[in-house]
Design a protein around this motif. Structure first.
Motif, PDB file in Angstrom:
ATOM      1  N   ASP A 445       0.851  -1.184   0.044  1.00 57.64           N
ATOM      2  CA  ASP A 445      -0.051   0.308   0.008  1.00 57.64           C
ATOM      3  C   ASP A 445       0.889   1.053  -0.147  1.00 57.64           C
ATOM      4  N   ILE A 446       1.833   1.211   0.767  1.00 58.65           N
ATOM      5  CA  ILE A 446       2.836   2.332   0.864  1.00 58.65           C
ATOM      6  C   ILE A 446       3.507   2.435  -0.444  1.00 58.65           C
ATOM      7  N   SER A 447       4.020   1.419  -1.133  1.00 57.78           N
ATOM      8  CA  SER A 447       4.652   1.757  -2.482  1.00 57.78           C
ATOM      9  C   SER A 447       3.783   2.288  -3.653  1.00 57.78           C
ATOM     10  N   ASP A 458       9.417   0.391  -5.677  1.00 57.22           N
ATOM     11  CA  ASP A 458       9.144  -0.856  -5.708  1.00 57.22           C
ATOM     12  C   ASP A 458       9.326  -1.609  -4.417  1.00 57.22           C
ATOM     13  N   TYR A 459       8.748  -2.856  -4.112  1.00 56.02           N
ATOM     14  CA  TYR A 459       8.613  -3.370  -2.804  1.00 56.02           C
ATOM     15  C   TYR A 459       8.848  -4.941  -2.931  1.00 56.02           C
ATOM     16  N   GLU A 460       9.429  -5.594  -2.094  1.00 59.53           N
ATOM     17  CA  GLU A 460       9.672  -7.224  -2.102  1.00 59.53           C
ATOM     18  C   GLU A 460       9.437  -7.740  -0.811  1.00 59.53           C
ATOM     19  N   THR A 461       8.488  -8.581  -0.713  1.00 61.26           N
ATOM     20  CA  THR A 461       8.419  -9.292   0.837  1.00 61.26           C
ATOM     21  C   THR A 461       8.585 -10.693   0.574  1.00 61.26           C
ATOM     22  N   ARG A 462       9.324 -11.525   1.680  1.00 64.05           N
ATOM     23  CA  ARG A 462       9.270 -12.836   1.168  1.00 64.05           C
ATOM     24  C   ARG A 462       9.018 -13.462   2.785  1.00 64.05           C
ATOM     25  N   TYR A 463       8.254 -14.450   2.753  1.00 58.89           N
ATOM     26  CA  TYR A 463       8.404 -15.362   3.957  1.00 58.89           C
ATOM     27  C   TYR A 463       7.565 -14.593   5.173  1.00 58.89           C
ATOM     28  N   ILE A 464       6.792 -13.476   4.994  1.00 63.32           N
ATOM     29  CA  ILE A 464       6.319 -12.657   6.028  1.00 63.32           C
ATOM     30  C   ILE A 464       4.779 -13.102   6.351  1.00 63.32           C
ATOM     31  N   LYS A 496      13.578   1.347  -3.104  1.00 61.59           N
ATOM     32  CA  LYS A 496      12.746   0.152  -3.065  1.00 61.59           C
ATOM     33  C   LYS A 496      12.772  -0.321  -1.445  1.00 61.59           C
ATOM     34  N   ILE A 497      11.618  -0.942  -1.069  1.00 62.81           N
ATOM     35  CA  ILE A 497      11.709  -1.559   0.273  1.00 62.81           C
ATOM     36  C   ILE A 497      11.509  -3.180   0.295  1.00 62.81           C
ATOM     37  N   THR A 498      12.424  -3.537   0.965  1.00 57.91           N
ATOM     38  CA  THR A 498      12.717  -5.195   0.931  1.00 57.91           C
ATOM     39  C   THR A 498      12.485  -5.544   2.475  1.00 57.91           C
ATOM     40  N   ILE A 509      15.652  -3.779   4.311  1.00 51.02           N
ATOM     41  CA  ILE A 509      16.130  -2.852   3.619  1.00 51.02           C
ATOM     42  C   ILE A 509      15.473  -1.947   2.840  1.00 51.02           C
ATOM     43  N   ILE A 510      15.739  -0.598   2.853  1.00 51.11           N
ATOM     44  CA  ILE A 510      15.351   0.631   2.173  1.00 51.11           C
ATOM     45  C   ILE A 510      16.352   1.287   1.567  1.00 51.11           C
TER      46      ILE A 510
END
Length: 571
Positions: A445-447, A458-464, A496-498, A509-510
């Motif tokens: 939503d932020i991105s 951009d954004y990337e989320t894993r295993y959240i 990018k937000i990871t 990581i931002i």
């Protein structure tokens, strides 16, 4: 077999009091020592009691893995002792019957349930159900097992099994006329019918549950009333019954009264925890005692000087030697005094810095809690009132035979606009997407919200997954603050937000390709800036680093231990 060692038993009773007083550190340390002593003396009863006790201590401190280990040890010791029963073991046999087994089985099953290992939980719940020697205590524990199994089947959408086990729990509670547990069991049963979409039946069940605790003002009964009123309001809402809002208000009134009591308790705890003046006075007293000790040493040295002076009349050579020794001692005493003063000053600075960090985090926690409370009030109470007013106007329009007065339409339009603004304000205070769906969707939503023609995020989320709500809010606010800094100061075209979970830790990581900044100027900035974020991360036991410089962009890395969301079980 000797019945039990009286000394061990007395110490065990003292440990029980420490657990009751929430003195978990002493209870754990002394409990482990006492267990070792009981094992050496082959006191099997005390080994069974102490392993169960240690499981309770670990469970109280949210160390579920170690708690399960000791509960399993206690359970295994009982089975071992029962396999060796003979005519002389009646004392041990009477001490650990099926009630003791059931108590340990429900603990182990409950911990597997919390850790989301449903199949393992089912195994231990079924062991409880299959116990043959029944009495009131065992059946009460079996009712808990039935309720927890019902909840597992609800999550799996196996509603027929969920209903079957829920009804078995109700039968047991009704048998022993346990009104509070009957109310809880009816919440569980009503929820099953809500999930099935049978709202009329759910309404009847919730009303029946309320009757059991109508006049009960205990803490558990109050919580169950709040849940019953809220769930009943939802069922009525789905049935388009306007009484839904009355029951919703009853639920909110109970919730607000409980929240007010909790806030008073939390405020008292914060004031006690962050009383910096008390810590400062303790250090000052310690410093004064040490200075007095140094002064006394100096006075003693001066007395020795007079003695040496008198002796110098008799032995000149001895006078010179002792005089040199005295000067050297005076010099060492001065150095020691300076060293003591420097150490005390460093200690004071450390306490001051730590206290400022704690006070800052307490302030931020208070602000976040207040923002969440205001957002909930706007969303749950004010929005509900506006919706209720809109429904009443809608009902009013049906009373007119012909054209509705323009004032009614305008009133509805105003209410709709107010409702939209309330929703927007509630989302500004605390992201509703975060509360409902978690960090992954909130970051998305932020991105999407802040990307535009000049800046792409951009954004990337894993295993959240879902975590503790307070933990999610803190991390979301940190992310939002850094994104705001990118928008205001970086002049970046890409960011990018990871966010990734690895080995029970979150890695954030931002990064951006902006103009960067001079890290040496960070301490000069005010507001909820980098220093305060650094303090917050320290309190969360995390790691924080900024890699930047003028004209080279910025990379922010944060590593935090995961605060798990606690699983809910019905009991």
């Amino acid at each position: 077999m000797v019945q039990n060692d009286s000394t061990l038993h007395k110490k065990y009773l003292l440990l029980q009091q420490k657990l009751k007083d929430k003195n978990y550190t002493d209870a754990l340390g002394e409990g482990l020592i006492l267990l070792e002593s009981a094992q050496k003396k082959n006191e099997q009863k005390m080994v069974i009691l102490l392993t169960y006790f240690l499981g309770e201590v670990f469970e109280k401190t949210d160390n579920n893995i170690d708690a399960m280990k000791y509960y399993k040890k206690s359970y295994a010791e009982i089975l071992k002792s029962r396999s060796k029963f003979n005519s002389t073991d009646q004392y041990l046999k009477s001490s650990f019957n099926d009630v003791s087994l059931a108590e340990r089985l429900i603990k182990i099953g409950g911990l597997f349930h919390k850790l989301e290992k449903k199949d393992s939980a089912k195994v231990f719940y079924n062991k409880i159900i299959n116990l043959e020697s029944l009495n009131k205590e065992i059946e009460a524990i079996q009712a808990k097992a039935y309720s927890n199994l019902s909840f597992i089947f609800q999550v799996d959408n196996n509603f027929s099994s969920a209903e079957e086990y829920s009804l078995k729990a109700i039968d047991i509670h009704r048998k022993y006329n346990n009104s509070t547990s009957l109310a809880s069991a009816h919440i569980n049963l009503g929820n099953i019918y809500v999930l099935k979409g049978e709202y009329e039946e759910a309404k009847k069940i919730y009303n029946k549950g309320l009757k059991y605790i109508k006049y009960d003002k205990g803490e558990r009964a109050t919580k169950f009333k709040e849940d019953l009123y809220y769930n009943l309001a939802y069922a009525l809402y789905m049935l388009k019954d306007y009484k839904a809002y009355e029951y919703q208000e009853l639920s909110y009134s109970i919730k607000d009264s409980v929240r007010e009591e909790n806030n008073k308790t939390k405020l008292a705890a914060i004031l006690a925890k962050y009383d910096v003046n008390v810590a400062k006075r303790m250090v000052q007293q310690e410093e004064a005692l040490k200075r007095e000790k140094v002064i006394n040493q100096k006075q003693k040295a001066q007395r020795n000087t007079w003695i040496l002076g008198i002796s110098s009349f008799f032995v000149i050579v001895l006078l010179v030697f002792l005089l040199n020794q005295y000067k050297l001692r005076q010099k060492n005493l001065g150095l020691e005094l300076s060293k003591q003063e420097l150490m005390q000053q460093q200690k004071m600075e450390k306490i001051k810095a730590e206290s400022q960090i704690r006070i800052l985090n307490a302030t931020l926690d208070g602000k976040e809690s207040e923002r969440k409370q205001i957002a909930e009030t706007l969303h749950d109470s004010v929005s509900a009132l506006l919706s209720s007013a809109n429904l009443h106007l809608q009902a009013c329009k049906k009373q007119f035979n012909g054209t509705t007065p323009i004032e009614v339409d305008k009133s509805q339009s105003i209410i709709n606009e107010a409702s939209q603004k309330i929703r927007d304000l509630s989302h500004t205070l605390v992201s509703s997407i975060l509360l409902k769906f978690g960090l992954s969707y909130a970051i998305k939503d932020i991105s999407e919200k802040f990307s535009n023609s000049q800046l792409r995020i951009d954004y990337e989320t894993r295993y959240i997954k879902r975590y503790d709500q307070g933990f999610e809010i803190k991390l979301y606010n940190i992310i939002q603050e850094f994104v705001n800094n990118i928008l205001k100061h970086s002049k970046a075209s890409y960011a990018k937000i990871t966010l990734v979970e690895k080995k029970n830790r979150l890695h954030l990581i931002i990064e951006d390709d902006g103009q960067g900044f001079d890290k040496t100027q960070i301490p000069k900035k005010d507001g909820l800036g980098i220093n305060q974020i650094d303090a917050r991360i320290q309190m969360m036991q995390g790691k924080f680093n900024i890699d930047t410089g003028k004209g080279k962009g910025t990379v922010i890395t944060i590593e935090l231990p995961v605060f798990e969301k606690e699983a809910v079980t019905f009991s």
